[in-house]
Write an enzyme that holds these catalytic residues in place. Structure first.
Site, PDB file in Angstrom:
ATOM      1  CD  GLU A 286       4.042  18.721   9.492  1.00 33.53           C
ATOM      2  OE1 GLU A 286       3.737  18.225   8.399  1.00 33.53           O
ATOM      3  OE2 GLU A 286       3.727  19.881   9.804  1.00 33.53           O
ATOM      4  CG  HIS A 307     -19.365  -0.639  18.750  1.00 37.55           C
ATOM      5  ND1 HIS A 307     -20.273  -1.557  19.178  1.00 37.55           N
ATOM      6  CD2 HIS A 307     -19.592   0.474  19.487  1.00 37.55           C
ATOM      7  CE1 HIS A 307     -21.034  -1.031  20.123  1.00 37.55           C
ATOM      8  NE2 HIS A 307     -20.649   0.212  20.323  1.00 37.55           N
ATOM      9  CE  LYS A 421       6.237  18.535   0.256  1.00 44.40           C
ATOM     10  NZ  LYS A 421       6.461  19.847   0.840  1.00 44.40           N
TER      11      LYS A 421
END
Ligand code: PA5
Length: 446
Positions: A286, A307, A421
């Site tokens: 951010e 793995h 948003k």
């Protein structure tokens, strides 16, 4: 030093003259941060927070934590992003990633309001059935959709279970000191409130009440956490390209970025570090990821992910460098038992500490990955106790600010977070978004 940076595994990729060349820029970025002359300088409260924090509030946090420990079997921490990741990361590292299952005399802790999944919320509600609950709702703005929705649900539950008077004793709100919906509601209802300082952004807020209250409820020593951060603040105060590891870390990651390493992979050999990875990803992602710039922060836990991701790291596209967080002392250790039949052929390890095997896995991997063309920076951390963890938190926060200034971005804003948003509100039919909704619906239909 509870944390030290080793750069020897990056020596084949970063020459001394490159560090020398970038030093004046790091010095300038370091100074900009301290003098408060850069972009976003209204959000530098975290820099001195480990020594300049409200002692009276700190005592109230401890008292509230004691009360919750005595009166609740479950604490629900409601928050998202910077308002939740730091607390969860610290609790898992200091106590256990299996915190809710270990033997303890502190409440279980569940995290709500960090997604919009109805399944996740329903499951937490089911877990709470028949148990005494307390809620810590954390939101600086007080209007973030995810925590606001979860808080609606839990406030309703608490009021039905304990009545309005009973519920108010069990709700603890961490929010802005004066403004916002959550602050207004808390004052009206009489909830205990704790402050997110104006000059501390969400992702830098773990050492405020945002992180400290849940961490204290989990039984960790928050005073020692602050002491570790204060010691780190002191240690990294002055610019020094040779001795200040914060400056060195910022320099190396920026040099590697300019050489085409677009991904920084944070590595640990402790599953308890998994949520610290998430906290770190938000902190750097951010702060740096804007204006079409920034290192992409990614993470793995080894040997688990050797793995799954090991193949790519060893031989895939050479886009990354690794920053390995290596704890010198594990919280727990044990001896590997002998097997008379030696069916797995591992008797050469009988009687050996498991931590030695983990250490050897780290050494073997660092050598293999550097040979495969991946630079490695190593952060040696003393242990997973409060002092070292507080130090480590500050260790990451400071070069994050310096790195933003080196990159030429504002490390303390997050304008890009708003886009989804607005679209979501428009699509949900929020009043005032009608025009936008029509345009978005048309795009969805295409
Ligand atoms: O770092 C940030 O600013 C964000 O992650 C916020 O913390 C997050 O969006 C939650 O915001 P708020 O605390 O206002 O609910």
């Amino acid at each position: 030093m509870a944390v030290s940076l080793l750069t020897k595994y990056a020596a084949d990729f970063v020459a001394p003259h490159e560090v020398e060349a970038i030093a004046p820029q790091v010095a300038a970025a370091h100074a900009t941060l301290h003098q408060g002359t850069g972009l976003g300088s209204g959000y530098l409260g975290w820099l001195d927070l480990p020594i300049h924090y409200d002692r009276e509030e700190f005592a109230r946090i401890q008292q509230a934590a004691d009360w919750i420990q005595q009166n609740a079997q479950v604490l629900i921490v409601i928050g998202i992003g910077g308002s939740y990741l730091g607390a969860r990361a610290a609790i898992e590292l200091l106590r256990s990633p299996q915190y809710n299952c270990i033997k303890k005399n502190t409440p279980d802790i569940y995290y709500a309001g960090n997604s919009i999944s109805p399944t996740h919320l329903s499951e937490i509600l089911e877990i709470c059935e028949g148990k005494d609950i307390a809620v810590n709702v954390i939101s600086k703005s007080g209007t973030t959709t995810e925590p606001a929705l979860a808080f609606r649900v839990f406030r309703d539950l608490l009021e039905k279970k304990y009545g309005k008077e009973g519920a108010k004793k069990r709700i603890f709100a961490t929010t802005d000191k004066a403004k916002g919906t959550l602050k207004e509601l808390s004052d009206r209802e009489g909830y205990a409130t704790f402050v997110i300082p104006d000059d501390v952004g969400g992702r830098y807020s773990v050492l405020t009440a945002v992180g400290l209250l849940p961490i204290a409820v989990a039984g960790a020593d928050i005073a020692a956490l602050m002491e570790g951060a204060a010691a780190a603040r002191e240690a990294y105060m002055d610019f020094d390209m040779e001795k200040n590891d914060v400056d060195r870390y910022a320099a190396y990651r920026n040099i590697l970025y300019r050489k085409g390493r677009s991904t920084e992979l944070l590595v640990s050999y402790e599953p308890a570090f998994t949520m610290m990875n998430e906290w770190w990803k938000q902190l750097f992602g951010e702060s740096e990821g804007k204006d079409n710039k920034g290192l992409f922060p990614a993470s793995v836990v080894f040997s688990t992910d050797l793995h799954s991701m090991g193949q790519f790291i060893q031989e895939g596209s050479r886009v990354m460098f690794e920053t390995v967080v290596q704890f010198k002392e594990p919280r727990k250790d044990f001896f590997i038992p002998d097997d008379p039949e030696n069916l797995d052929g591992l008797n050469f390890l009988s009687g050996q500490n498991m931590s030695i095997v983990n250490r050897r896995a780290f050494e073997g991997t660092v050598l293999a990955h550097t040979q495969g063309g991946v630079p490695n920076l190593v952060l040696e951390v003393k242990d997973t106790h409060e002092f070292a963890v507080g130090w480590l938190i500050y260790f990451f926060e400071k070069p994050c600010g310096i790195s933003g200034y080196l990159l030429g971005v504002n490390p303390f804003n997050q304008p890009g977070v708003e886009s989804y948003k607005k679209n979501m509100f428009a699509l949900l039919g929020k009043p005032g978004y009608e025009e936008m909704r029509a345009a978005l619906e048309a795009r969805l239909q295409k």
